[in-house]
Design a protein around this motif. Structure first.
Motif, PDB file in Angstrom:
ATOM      1  N   GLN A   1      86.460  38.777  90.396  1.00  0.00           N
ATOM      2  CA  GLN A   1      85.572  39.252  91.408  1.00  0.00           C
ATOM      3  C   GLN A   1      84.479  38.369  92.122  1.00  0.00           C
ATOM      4  N   ILE A   2      84.446  37.325  91.694  1.00  0.00           N
ATOM      5  CA  ILE A   2      83.618  36.512  92.270  1.00  0.00           C
ATOM      6  C   ILE A   2      84.394  34.634  92.560  1.00  0.00           C
ATOM      7  N   THR A   3      84.066  34.306  93.735  1.00  0.00           N
ATOM      8  CA  THR A   3      84.793  33.127  94.139  1.00  0.00           C
ATOM      9  C   THR A   3      83.979  31.840  94.253  1.00  0.00           C
ATOM     10  N   GLU A   4      84.488  30.649  94.037  1.00  0.00           N
ATOM     11  CA  GLU A   4      83.899  29.388  93.975  1.00  0.00           C
ATOM     12  C   GLU A   4      84.172  28.941  95.515  1.00  0.00           C
ATOM     13  N   ASN A   5      83.140  28.454  96.438  1.00  0.00           N
ATOM     14  CA  ASN A   5      83.128  28.142  97.609  1.00  0.00           C
ATOM     15  C   ASN A   5      83.535  26.642  97.347  1.00  0.00           C
ATOM     16  N   PRO A   6      84.462  26.051  97.956  1.00  0.00           N
ATOM     17  CA  PRO A   6      85.086  24.478  97.683  1.00  0.00           C
ATOM     18  C   PRO A   6      83.876  23.537  98.305  1.00  0.00           C
ATOM     19  N   THR A   7      83.100  23.714  99.106  1.00  0.00           N
ATOM     20  CA  THR A   7      82.127  22.849  99.606  1.00  0.00           C
ATOM     21  C   THR A   7      81.305  22.473  98.658  1.00  0.00           C
ATOM     22  N   VAL A   8      81.199  21.155  98.453  1.00  0.00           N
ATOM     23  CA  VAL A   8      80.091  20.602  97.512  1.00  0.00           C
ATOM     24  C   VAL A   8      78.585  20.521  98.234  1.00  0.00           C
ATOM     25  N   VAL A   9      77.668  21.207  97.937  1.00  0.00           N
ATOM     26  CA  VAL A   9      76.525  21.120  98.478  1.00  0.00           C
ATOM     27  C   VAL A   9      75.783  19.854  98.293  1.00  0.00           C
ATOM     28  N   SER A  10      75.993  19.270  96.918  1.00  0.00           N
ATOM     29  CA  SER A  10      75.104  18.047  96.482  1.00  0.00           C
ATOM     30  C   SER A  10      75.665  17.634  95.215  1.00  0.00           C
ATOM     31  N   ARG A  11      75.724  16.146  94.743  1.00  0.00           N
ATOM     32  CA  ARG A  11      76.370  15.847  93.594  1.00  0.00           C
ATOM     33  C   ARG A  11      75.209  15.054  92.907  1.00  0.00           C
ATOM     34  N   GLN A  12      74.847  15.188  91.612  1.00  0.00           N
ATOM     35  CA  GLN A  12      73.963  14.373  91.003  1.00  0.00           C
ATOM     36  C   GLN A  12      74.507  13.826  89.521  1.00  0.00           C
ATOM     37  N   SER A  13      73.926  12.762  89.230  1.00  0.00           N
ATOM     38  CA  SER A  13      74.267  12.616  87.536  1.00  0.00           C
ATOM     39  C   SER A  13      73.352  12.789  86.760  1.00  0.00           C
ATOM     40  N   GLN A  14      73.562  13.323  85.667  1.00  0.00           N
ATOM     41  CA  GLN A  14      72.809  13.635  84.608  1.00  0.00           C
ATOM     42  C   GLN A  14      72.712  12.539  83.406  1.00  0.00           C
ATOM     43  N   TYR A  15      71.363  12.661  82.964  1.00  0.00           N
ATOM     44  CA  TYR A  15      70.875  11.526  81.869  1.00  0.00           C
ATOM     45  C   TYR A  15      70.289  12.094  80.753  1.00  0.00           C
ATOM     46  N   LEU A  16      70.424  11.181  79.774  1.00  0.00           N
ATOM     47  CA  LEU A  16      69.296  11.470  78.690  1.00  0.00           C
ATOM     48  C   LEU A  16      68.099  10.804  78.927  1.00  0.00           C
ATOM     49  N   ALA A  17      67.163  11.605  78.957  1.00  0.00           N
ATOM     50  CA  ALA A  17      65.860  10.576  79.371  1.00  0.00           C
ATOM     51  C   ALA A  17      64.624  10.840  78.299  1.00  0.00           C
ATOM     52  N   VAL A  18      63.900   9.968  78.022  1.00  0.00           N
ATOM     53  CA  VAL A  18      63.046  10.020  77.038  1.00  0.00           C
ATOM     54  C   VAL A  18      61.734   9.577  77.418  1.00  0.00           C
ATOM     55  N   ARG A  19      60.495  10.192  76.974  1.00  0.00           N
ATOM     56  CA  ARG A  19      59.160   9.878  77.268  1.00  0.00           C
ATOM     57  C   ARG A  19      58.817   8.432  77.094  1.00  0.00           C
ATOM     58  N   ARG A  20      57.973   7.974  77.970  1.00  0.00           N
ATOM     59  CA  ARG A  20      57.518   6.426  77.954  1.00  0.00           C
ATOM     60  C   ARG A  20      56.481   6.287  76.687  1.00  0.00           C
ATOM     61  N   SER A  21      56.887   5.731  75.888  1.00  0.00           N
ATOM     62  CA  SER A  21      56.119   5.210  74.450  1.00  0.00           C
ATOM     63  C   SER A  21      56.597   3.912  73.990  1.00  0.00           C
ATOM     64  N   ALA A  22      55.967   3.549  73.036  1.00  0.00           N
ATOM     65  CA  ALA A  22      56.329   2.128  72.426  1.00  0.00           C
ATOM     66  C   ALA A  22      57.661   2.343  71.807  1.00  0.00           C
ATOM     67  N   GLY A  23      58.579   1.276  72.073  1.00  0.00           N
ATOM     68  CA  GLY A  23      59.783   1.205  71.706  1.00  0.00           C
ATOM     69  C   GLY A  23      60.908   1.978  72.294  1.00  0.00           C
ATOM     70  N   MET A  24      60.210   2.807  73.327  1.00  0.00           N
ATOM     71  CA  MET A  24      61.448   3.646  73.989  1.00  0.00           C
ATOM     72  C   MET A  24      62.279   2.927  75.079  1.00  0.00           C
ATOM     73  N   ASP A  25      61.599   1.933  75.514  1.00  0.00           N
ATOM     74  CA  ASP A  25      62.489   1.058  76.493  1.00  0.00           C
ATOM     75  C   ASP A  25      63.534   0.346  75.854  1.00  0.00           C
ATOM     76  N   LEU A  26      63.543  -0.268  74.736  1.00  0.00           N
ATOM     77  CA  LEU A  26      64.783  -0.748  74.273  1.00  0.00           C
ATOM     78  C   LEU A  26      65.753   0.296  73.545  1.00  0.00           C
ATOM     79  N   LEU A  27      65.123   1.383  73.128  1.00  0.00           N
ATOM     80  CA  LEU A  27      65.930   2.504  72.795  1.00  0.00           C
ATOM     81  C   LEU A  27      67.048   2.869  73.870  1.00  0.00           C
ATOM     82  N   VAL A  28      66.465   3.172  75.169  1.00  0.00           N
ATOM     83  CA  VAL A  28      67.111   3.509  76.211  1.00  0.00           C
ATOM     84  C   VAL A  28      68.161   2.282  76.506  1.00  0.00           C
ATOM     85  N   GLN A  29      67.718   1.042  76.511  1.00  0.00           N
ATOM     86  CA  GLN A  29      68.863   0.011  76.851  1.00  0.00           C
ATOM     87  C   GLN A  29      69.831  -0.046  75.773  1.00  0.00           C
ATOM     88  N   ARG A  30      69.622   0.200  74.463  1.00  0.00           N
ATOM     89  CA  ARG A  30      70.802   0.306  73.570  1.00  0.00           C
ATOM     90  C   ARG A  30      71.465   1.432  73.857  1.00  0.00           C
TER      91      ARG A  30
END
Length: 262
Positions: free
Chosen positions: A192-221
């Protein structure tokens, strides 16, 4: 001990502080099948399972919560969550969130329309006078959000959006290609419903964490281990199971500049 060695030791200890505490890393996300969802009380999905494997390899325990996206963002802002799964990168979030260098997945946003009321879409001009279903808590580009050519109408869930499309309460809806296909299959609306083939936009998805002590190195690892895992046959099998495939050609920004952020 040399100064450099002392600094490296301090960084490592701060990164491991999460595991050392009795607390678990609190990660929130919205059900976003096939990337992350719950079925029969079990969490599943391409990005969830990938993230769970990476955290297990890093020796970090995680507490997961599936909530509406606006609630997820509010919990991040209030310090009630440590991070969010499948969040898009945006400049305004850099002040409060840290992103790894490696994304979890890429999404393609397309339009869906009811076969009984077809609305083929190529540019914003094709949306003149129409109503497009959107998702609450998603930040759209200025061009999409402020266009006077069409109306935007939110629904609390993706299923509700597709229900409104089926009933003719909206003319089109915009969502990720794989998410839309999954919802159509679950609701048995594929005929009953059709997907239009035109891609409106493309995005990358991430795991993001709040800025706090130790998180910068955690993100790198996390980013380094994620990149390593994505080279393994196990990731290829996982990706194939959830319908990952080659990306289609997206419209140039001048044709349809509807950049979307979760």
């Amino acid at each position: 001990m040399p100064v450099i060695a002392q600094l490296l030791t301090a960084l490592l200890l701060s990164c491991l502080s999460i595991a050392a505490r009795a607390e678990k890393l609190r990660i929130v996300t919205e059900p976003w099948a096939p990337y992350v969802y719950e079925e029969n009380g079990k969490l599943l999905g391409l990005d969830y399972e990938t993230t769970a494997i990476v955290f297990k390899r890093l020796g970090i325990d995680v507490e997961w919560q599936l909530l509406p996206w606006k609630r997820c963002l509010a919990m991040l802002e209030q310090g009630l969550a440590d991070g969010a799964l499948d969040i898009f990168h945006s400049a305004e979030r850099d002040a409060t969130l840290l992103y790894p260098g490696e994304p979890l997945s890429d999404v393609e946003f397309v339009m869906f329309y009811a076969n009984a009321r077809p609305h083929p879409f190529r540019t914003f001009d094709d949306l003149q006078g129409l109503t497009v279903g959107t998702s609450p808590g998603y930040l759209y580009s200025q061009a999409f959000s402020e266009s006077n050519l069409f109306k935007r109408e939110t629904a609390p869930t993706h299923e509700a959006n597709f229900g409104k499309l089926q009933l003719g309460r909206i003319d089109l809806l915009i969502t990720d290609r794989r998410v839309g296909r999954h919802v159509l299959e679950q609701m048995q609306l594929g005929d009953q419903i059709t997907e239009n083939p035109t891609v409106v936009s493309r995005q990358s998805q991430y795991l993001a964490v709040r800025r706090s002590a130790g998180m910068d190195l955690l993100v790198q690892r996390f980013g380094a281990e994620l990149k390593r895992f994505k080279r393994e046959p196990a990731y290829a099998e996982l990706s194939a199971r959830y319908g990952a495939g080659p990306m289609a050609q997206a419209l140039p920004p001048a044709a349809a500049n509807a950049e979307i952020h979760r």
